[in-house]
Design an enzyme around this catalytic site. Structure first.
Site, PDB file in Angstrom:
ATOM      1  N   LYS A   1       0.849  -1.193   0.000  1.00 18.15           N
ATOM      2  CA  LYS A   1       0.000   0.000   0.000  1.00 18.15           C
ATOM      3  C   LYS A   1       0.886   1.245   0.000  1.00 18.15           C
ATOM      4  CE  LYS A   1      -3.884   1.828   2.806  1.00 18.15           C
ATOM      5  NZ  LYS A   1      -4.683   1.593   4.031  1.00 18.15           N
TER       6      LYS A   1
ATOM      7  N   SER B   1      -9.710   1.544   3.195  1.00 24.45           N
ATOM      8  CA  SER B   1      -8.887   2.358   2.326  1.00 24.45           C
ATOM      9  C   SER B   1      -7.865   1.569   1.512  1.00 24.45           C
ATOM     10  CB  SER B   1      -8.140   3.383   3.176  1.00 24.45           C
ATOM     11  OG  SER B   1      -7.259   2.732   4.084  1.00 24.45           O
TER      12      SER B   1
ATOM     13  N   SER C   1      -9.758  -1.084   7.322  1.00 24.23           N
ATOM     14  CA  SER C   1      -9.231  -0.940   5.959  1.00 24.23           C
ATOM     15  C   SER C   1      -8.524  -2.146   5.370  1.00 24.23           C
ATOM     16  CB  SER C   1      -8.297   0.260   5.888  1.00 24.23           C
ATOM     17  OG  SER C   1      -9.056   1.428   5.822  1.00 24.23           O
TER      18      SER C   1
END
Ligand code: GLN
Length: 477
Positions: free
Chosen positions: A74, A149, A173
Site C-alpha cells: 500500500k 482504504s 481498511s
C-alpha cells in the site's frame, strides 16, 4: 494453472524445487498487471526493471518464507528509493529514504517488492474513491468499489496481480476490502507489527497486515512481519509464535454478538454469514450468544479519536518538510496554500473535525468522553472473551457498492465500518475470510480474537476455508 494465480505456499514449492525461477514468477505477474491493471487501477507505481532485478538476486531455493514471492504494498508504507504518496497530492514528488520495518522483514525473507497500490488518501475512506490518482475497481464488477482504504492492495490480490499484499487497518481498511473483493485480510493485534515506516493516520489504531488468497498464506505473512521493534514504542516484546493453523474448531467456543446483525443489512450477506457460522457449528465449534453492548457508539467514538489523532499526525505535511510546496507570501501563507492545494476534501474534513474535538472547551466534551467510551468498548470484549474463544460476525453489512453511490454522503460512508471499527478501538485482532456471494459479489466472515491470539482466529478461519470452496472462486477479468 498460470503462475500469477497461485498462492504463496504453491509457489514456494515450485521455487524451492527449481520448477520455476523467481524471474519467471515475477515476469508472469508483470504480464498479468500489463493485461488487467488498465481495468482495475490497483497499482499507483510499478518498476518492472527493479522487480526483475530483485528476482535475479534472490535465492529462490532457500528456505526463506517468501523467497521469490512478488508482493505489493500500500502506498502508505515507506520503501527506500520509492515514492510514497499516500494517494495524496501533498506527497507528490516525495521519495522514501528508508524502509518501513515490515519492508525490511519482507526483504529479509526474500520477497520481491512488486509495486505500490492505490488507497484512499491518507487511508481515510472505505472505497478508494478518495484517492488523488483515480478510483480502483472491484475485479468482480468493474462498476463497483473494491473497499477501502486499502482498495488497491485488495484488488491486486483478488485480480491475481500480486501473490499477496500489505495494507493498513485503522478502522477496517484491511478486513472490509478483503471481504468485498473475496480475499483473506488480517488485522493483527495492536502492537504485534511494528508501525515504523507506516505513514500515521491514527497512531493508537493503525496496524499493518496482509491480504492473501488463503488463510495459510496469511499465517505465513504474519510470521514474517510480526515482532518487536525498538523503533516503534508501541510494538510489544512478545515472542512470535509459529502461527500454526491446524487443529480445527472442535471444542472451541465461538461467540455470536447479537448487536452485529442489524436491521437494514443486506439479506444475502446475512444469509451467507449465518450459513458460515452454522458450518463452523457442524465442524464441532460451540456457538454461544454474547453481547457487546457498547457497539452502537463505536462509529461515533472512532470518528472522534481517529480524526483527533489524524489532525495532529498530518500537521507535518506543511510544504516545508516533504513533497509538494505552493509558495506563499511568507511561511504561514505557504503552509496554508500548500495544505489547501495538497489535501483532498475528506482529509480536510477530518483535520477540521479532529482539531475541533481537541480544542480548548471541547476536549472534555468530545475527545475525553470518546476515550472513556473506548474503554467501555474494550471491556465489552474482555467480558465476551470470558465466554468464548473467538467472535464471529459479518465483516460488512452489504457487498461492494457502486462507484459514486456513497461519495456525496460522508455519514453513509462512515457506516461501512460498523462491524470492523470496535476491534481497532479495543486493540484486538481480526480476520475476514470469503464465505459466499450476494449475487455475484463476495461476502466476508469476520473472526475476532483476543489480543495476541491470532493463532485462534487463524485456526478457525482455516477450518472454515478447508470446508468450503469460496476461496477458490476467481473473478473473470
Ligand atoms: N473507513 C475508515 C475510515 O475512513 C477506516 C479506514 C482505515 O482503516 N484506514 O477512517
Amino acid at each position: 494453472m498460470s503462475l500469477f494465480a497461485l498462492t504463496i505456499a504453491e509457489l514456494r514449492e515450485k521455487l524451492r524445487t527449481g520448477e520455476v525461477s523467481a524471474r519467471e514468477v515475477t515476469q508472469a505477474l508483470l504480464n498479468r498487471i500489463q493485461a488487467v491493471d488498465g481495468k482495475l487501477n490497483a497499482y499507483l507505481w510499478l518498476n518492472p526493471d527493479d522487480a526483475l532485478a530483485q528476482a535475479e538476486r534472490v535465492d529462490a531455493k532457500s528456505d526463506k518464507l517468501l523467497a521469490g514471492i512478488p508482493i505489493a504494498v500500500k502506498d502508505v508504507l515507506n520503501v527506500d528509493g520509492q515514492p510514497c504518496t499516500c494517494a495524496s497530492k501533498i506527497l507528490k514528488g516525495y521519495t522514501s529514504v528508508y524502509d518501513a520495518q515490515v519492508i525490511t522483514r519482507l526483504k529479509q525473507e526474500g520477497a520481491i517488492i512488486l509495486g505500490r497500490t492505490n488507497m484512499d488518501e491518507f487511508a481515510m475512506g472505505s472505497s478508494t474513491e478518495n484517492s488523488s490518482w483515480g478510483v480502483t475497481r472491484n475485479p468482480w464488477d468493474l462498476e463497483r468499489i473494491p473497499g477501502g482504504s486499502s482498495g488497491g492492495s485488495a484488488a491486486c490480490v483478488a485480480g491475481d496481480e500480486a501473490i499477496a499484499s500489505l495494507g493498513s487497518d485503522t478502522g477496517g481498511s484491511i478486513r472490509q476490502p478483503a471481504a468485498v473483493t473475496g480475499c483473506v485480510g488480517l488485522k493483527p493485534t495492536y502492537g504485534r507489527v511494528s508501525r515504523y515506516g507506516l505513514v500515521a493516520f491514527a497512531s493508537s489504531l493503525d496496524q499493518i497486515g496482509p491480504f492473501t488468497k488463503t488463510v495459510a498464506d496469511a499465517a505465513t505473512m504474519l510470521r514474517v512481519i510480526a515482532g518487536h521493534d525498538d523503533r516503534d514504542s508501541t510494538s510489544v516484546p512478545r515472542p512470535v509464535p509459529q502461527y500454526s493453523i491446524a487443529g480445527g474448531v472442535k471444542g472451541l467456543r465461538l461467540g455470536l454478538p447479537k448487536e452485529y446483525f442489524i436491521p437494514g443489512m443486506d439479506r444475502e450477506v446475512e444469509a451467507a454469514v449465518r450459513a458460515a457460522i452454522r458450518q463452523l457449528g457442524s465442524l464441532g465449534a460451540e456457538i454461544v450468544e454474547i453481547s457487546l453492548p457498547h457497539t452502537e457508539y463505536a462509529v461515533a467514538v472512532y470518528y472522534l479519536i481517529a480524526t483527533a489523532e489524524a489532525s495532529a499526525n498530518l500537521a507535518r505535511f506543511d510544504g516545508v518538510r516533504y513533497g509538494a510546496r505552493v509558495r506563499g507570501e511568507d511561511v504561514i501563507d505557504t503552509y496554508g496554500k500548500t495544505r489547501g492545494a495538497g489535501f483532498g476534501p475528506e482529509v480536510k474534513r477530518r483535520i477540521i473535525l479532529g482539531t475541533y474535538a481537541l480544542s480548548a472547551g471541547y476536549y472534555d466534551a468530545y475527545y475525553l468522553r470518546a476515550q472513556k467510551v473506548r474503554t467501555l468498548i474494550r471491556q465489552d470484549f474482555e467480558k465476551a472473551f470470558q465466554k468464548c474463544d473467538a467472535i464471529v460476525t459479518p465483516t460488512t453489512a452489504e457487498p461492494a457498492f457502486k462507484i459514486g453511490e456513497k461519495s456525496a454522503d460522508p455519514l453513509k460512508m462512515y457506516l461501512c465500518d460498523i462491524f470492523t471499527i470496535s476491534c481497532n478501538l479495543a486493540g484486538n485482532c481480526g480476520i475476514s475470510v470469503p464465505c459466499g456471494f450476494a449475487g455475484k459479489l463476495p461476502v466476508g466472515l469476520q473472526i475476532l480474537g483476543k489480543a495476541f491470539d491470532e493463532e485462534t482466529i487463524l485456526r478457525v478461519a482455516q477450518a472454515y476455508e478447508q470446508s468450503t470452496d469460496w476461496h477458490k472462486q476467481r473473478p473473470v477479468l
